[in-house]
Motif scaffolding. Sequence first.
Motif: not given
Length: 142
Positions: A98-102, A107-113, A121-126
């Motif tokens: 769940m932490d990874s999903n979040e 970059a704008d803090g909004k979900p990408i679908y 996966k956004g730019p801060n994904y781990w």
Amino acid sequence: MSKPFDKRIQEMNEMYKLPINTTPTLLPDPADKLKKFKATLIDEVNEIDEIIEGIKNGQPDIDTKVAIADLLGDIIVYCRSEALKYGLPLEDVLKIIMDSNESKLGADGKPIYDENGKFLKGPNYWKPEPKIEALLLKHKED
């Protein structure tokens, strides 16, 4: 007062003589075990076709809701039982996932679908796997 779900899963595994491990463990012939687990999950997932057919045939909404709840519940029970067989701390693994999903937010803090509604996966994904590995190694040492 009802028992906690994890306790009931343990009692179910005991009742049906299924393995119970308290530390991460590979069962004998894990490939065969995983193949059989996959077959069980596929049987459950195939019930979705029956639910869809019922919807197309105009079944009452409550029947559809019951069928979906039963489907999802069965899958969770199978997964929790399987995790207990392997001694996997599933709640802790789920927290990491769940932490990874979040971390997938854009970059704008909004979900990408994608077109199916899956999170991209956004730019801060781990990746969760390194943290899951550390968790399992820690549980093995305890």
